[in-house]
Structure formats: C-alpha cells, structure tokens
Motif scaffolding. Structure first.
Motif, PDB file in Angstrom:
ATOM      1  N   GLY A 130       0.813  -1.212   0.000  1.00  0.00           N
ATOM      2  CA  GLY A 130       0.000   0.000   0.000  1.00  0.00           C
ATOM      3  C   GLY A 130       0.842   1.255   0.000  1.00  0.00           C
ATOM      4  N   GLU A 131       1.877   1.278   0.822  1.00  0.00           N
ATOM      5  CA  GLU A 131       2.815   2.388   0.837  1.00  0.00           C
ATOM      6  C   GLU A 131       4.076   1.964   1.574  1.00  0.00           C
ATOM      7  OE1 GLU A 131       1.076   5.769   2.783  1.00  0.00           O
ATOM      8  OE2 GLU A 131       1.450   4.961   4.769  1.00  0.00           O
ATOM      9  N   GLY A 132       5.106   2.785   1.461  1.00  0.00           N
ATOM     10  CA  GLY A 132       6.347   2.483   2.145  1.00  0.00           C
ATOM     11  C   GLY A 132       7.332   3.623   2.019  1.00  0.00           C
ATOM     12  N   VAL A 143      17.581   2.843  -3.410  1.00  0.00           N
ATOM     13  CA  VAL A 143      16.115   2.799  -3.453  1.00  0.00           C
ATOM     14  C   VAL A 143      15.559   4.191  -3.731  1.00  0.00           C
ATOM     15  CG1 VAL A 143      14.024   2.389  -2.079  1.00  0.00           C
ATOM     16  CG2 VAL A 143      15.893   0.728  -2.026  1.00  0.00           C
ATOM     17  N   ILE A 144      16.146   5.206  -3.119  1.00  0.00           N
ATOM     18  CA  ILE A 144      15.695   6.587  -3.343  1.00  0.00           C
ATOM     19  C   ILE A 144      15.847   6.955  -4.819  1.00  0.00           C
ATOM     20  CG2 ILE A 144      16.228   9.014  -2.864  1.00  0.00           C
ATOM     21  CD1 ILE A 144      16.894   8.113   0.025  1.00  0.00           C
ATOM     22  N   LYS A 145      16.956   6.581  -5.424  1.00  0.00           N
ATOM     23  CA  LYS A 145      17.156   6.868  -6.854  1.00  0.00           C
ATOM     24  C   LYS A 145      16.102   6.155  -7.700  1.00  0.00           C
ATOM     25  CE  LYS A 145      22.064   7.826  -6.598  1.00  0.00           C
ATOM     26  NZ  LYS A 145      23.424   7.432  -7.004  1.00  0.00           N
ATOM     27  N   HIS A 146      15.813   4.910  -7.361  1.00  0.00           N
ATOM     28  CA  HIS A 146      14.800   4.167  -8.105  1.00  0.00           C
ATOM     29  C   HIS A 146      13.415   4.787  -7.908  1.00  0.00           C
ATOM     30  CE1 HIS A 146      17.341   1.035  -9.680  1.00  0.00           C
ATOM     31  NE2 HIS A 146      17.813   0.758  -8.471  1.00  0.00           N
ATOM     32  N   LEU A 147      13.124   5.200  -6.686  1.00  0.00           N
ATOM     33  CA  LEU A 147      11.836   5.861  -6.429  1.00  0.00           C
ATOM     34  C   LEU A 147      11.711   7.159  -7.221  1.00  0.00           C
ATOM     35  CD1 LEU A 147      11.533   5.230  -2.599  1.00  0.00           C
ATOM     36  CD2 LEU A 147       9.920   4.433  -4.346  1.00  0.00           C
ATOM     37  N   ASN A 148      12.806   7.894  -7.368  1.00  0.00           N
ATOM     38  CA  ASN A 148      12.771   9.129  -8.155  1.00  0.00           C
ATOM     39  C   ASN A 148      12.459   8.845  -9.619  1.00  0.00           C
ATOM     40  OD1 ASN A 148      13.241  10.933  -6.056  1.00  0.00           O
ATOM     41  ND2 ASN A 148      15.456  10.743  -6.218  1.00  0.00           N
ATOM     42  N   VAL A 173       4.724   6.302  -9.077  1.00  0.00           N
ATOM     43  CA  VAL A 173       4.596   6.410  -7.624  1.00  0.00           C
ATOM     44  C   VAL A 173       4.463   7.885  -7.256  1.00  0.00           C
ATOM     45  CG1 VAL A 173       5.933   4.316  -7.166  1.00  0.00           C
ATOM     46  CG2 VAL A 173       7.073   6.530  -7.115  1.00  0.00           C
ATOM     47  N   GLN A 174       3.990   8.109  -6.057  1.00  0.00           N
ATOM     48  CA  GLN A 174       3.864   9.472  -5.536  1.00  0.00           C
ATOM     49  C   GLN A 174       4.305   9.459  -4.083  1.00  0.00           C
ATOM     50  OE1 GLN A 174      -0.131  10.967  -5.500  1.00  0.00           O
ATOM     51  NE2 GLN A 174       0.544  13.076  -5.394  1.00  0.00           N
ATOM     52  N   GLY A 175       5.095  10.438  -3.721  1.00  0.00           N
ATOM     53  CA  GLY A 175       5.549  10.550  -2.342  1.00  0.00           C
ATOM     54  C   GLY A 175       4.821  11.665  -1.620  1.00  0.00           C
ATOM     55  N   SER A 179       5.554  12.860   5.608  1.00  0.00           N
ATOM     56  CA  SER A 179       4.876  12.563   6.861  1.00  0.00           C
ATOM     57  C   SER A 179       5.929  12.721   7.948  1.00  0.00           C
ATOM     58  CB  SER A 179       4.310  11.144   6.839  1.00  0.00           C
ATOM     59  OG  SER A 179       3.737  10.822   8.080  1.00  0.00           O
ATOM     60  N   GLY A 180       6.011  13.913   8.530  1.00  0.00           N
ATOM     61  CA  GLY A 180       7.073  14.204   9.488  1.00  0.00           C
ATOM     62  C   GLY A 180       8.411  14.256   8.765  1.00  0.00           C
ATOM     63  N   ARG A 181       9.346  13.447   9.212  1.00  0.00           N
ATOM     64  CA  ARG A 181      10.661  13.412   8.569  1.00  0.00           C
ATOM     65  C   ARG A 181      10.730  12.405   7.437  1.00  0.00           C
ATOM     66  NH1 ARG A 181      15.067  12.807  13.136  1.00  0.00           N
ATOM     67  NH2 ARG A 181      15.954  11.768  11.344  1.00  0.00           N
ATOM     68  N   GLU A 182       9.705  11.583   7.307  1.00  0.00           N
ATOM     69  CA  GLU A 182       9.691  10.532   6.288  1.00  0.00           C
ATOM     70  C   GLU A 182       8.947  10.981   5.039  1.00  0.00           C
ATOM     71  OE1 GLU A 182       9.522   6.373   8.713  1.00  0.00           O
ATOM     72  OE2 GLU A 182       7.627   7.390   8.309  1.00  0.00           O
ATOM     73  N   VAL A 183       9.306  10.353   3.932  1.00  0.00           N
ATOM     74  CA  VAL A 183       8.523  10.481   2.707  1.00  0.00           C
ATOM     75  C   VAL A 183       7.940   9.099   2.449  1.00  0.00           C
ATOM     76  CG1 VAL A 183       8.523  11.021   0.257  1.00  0.00           C
ATOM     77  CG2 VAL A 183      10.015  12.295   1.810  1.00  0.00           C
ATOM     78  N   ARG A 184       6.624   9.027   2.451  1.00  0.00           N
ATOM     79  CA  ARG A 184       5.923   7.761   2.226  1.00  0.00           C
ATOM     80  C   ARG A 184       5.478   7.721   0.767  1.00  0.00           C
ATOM     81  NH1 ARG A 184       5.849   5.368   6.637  1.00  0.00           N
ATOM     82  NH2 ARG A 184       4.305   3.779   6.222  1.00  0.00           N
ATOM     83  N   PHE A 185       5.777   6.614   0.110  1.00  0.00           N
ATOM     84  CA  PHE A 185       5.450   6.454  -1.301  1.00  0.00           C
ATOM     85  C   PHE A 185       4.313   5.471  -1.468  1.00  0.00           C
ATOM     86  CE2 PHE A 185       9.715   8.065  -1.325  1.00  0.00           C
ATOM     87  CZ  PHE A 185       9.740   8.906  -2.424  1.00  0.00           C
TER      88      PHE A 185
END
Length: 113
Positions: free
Chosen positions: A35-37, A53-58, A66-68, A71-77
């Motif tokens: 669902g998200e991560g 993983v960050i590069k792949h998410l970009n 995907v969309q980020g 949420s606080g200090r995190e980016v949930r995708f």
C-alpha cells in the motif's frame, strides 16, 4: 499520429523505461503489495542500499508510477495506478490497430489466391 497519441506513446515509453529495471519493478511490486512504504522500509526488503532505493523511487516518480508525501521526517510512497492504466489502454489501442492491419493483409492475400 495526432498530438494526443504521440503524448500517450511518450508517456508509455517513460513507463516502459522505468519498469525495464528489475529493481524498480521490485520496488513497485513491494509498494503495490504493502500500500505504501518509505525508502528505509523498502531497502530493508531488498538487496540494495537506501540511497539506491531513493534513486529508483525518483525514476518511478518521474514516470508517474509512484507518488511521495511527506509525513514528518519521512517520505511515504504509494503506487499511482492511473499511469499503469493509461499505459494498458495505450497498449490495447496499439494491439487493436495491429489486428486491423493484419486482417487487411489477410483479406488481400486471400483475394490474390
């Protein structure tokens, strides 16, 4: 090819390019299953580092897959199924065009016999 069809083809090419990498495919599959991560939670389940993983998410984000959201200090995708749906519709339209062309070739070949 009209402008809209060209745009759809370009968007589909972006999706295919993003999904051509097995690691990005795995990232997308993990997000779809969960669902998200975050990059951290995804990296924990993969044989690559968090920065990788960050590069792949970009790349997946630029392709619209995907969309980020912060949420606080995190980016949930999460997965954006709209782009996959649009790509599936584009593929179906291409398949329909090819079916029509092949049917026309068959009619011509049978008429020549």
């Amino acid at each position: 090819m009209d402008v809209r069809a060209a745009a759809s083809a370009a968007e589909a090419a972006d999706v295919f390019t993003a999904l051509a990498d097995p690691t990005r495919w795995q990232v997308l599959a993990l997000l779809a299953a969960r669902g998200e991560g975050t990059a951290t939670t995804l990296a924990a389940q993969m044989p690559v580092s968090r920065p990788a993983v960050i590069k792949h998410l970009n790349v997946l984000d630029r392709a619209g897959l995907v969309q980020g959201r912060r949420s606080g200090r995190e980016v949930r995708f999460r997965v954006r199924p709209e782009r996959l749906d649009a790509t599936a519709r584009w593929l179906a339209a291409v398949a329909t065009e090819w079916d029509a062309r092949l049917a026309a070739i068959k009619r011509i070949a049978e008429a020549a016999e």
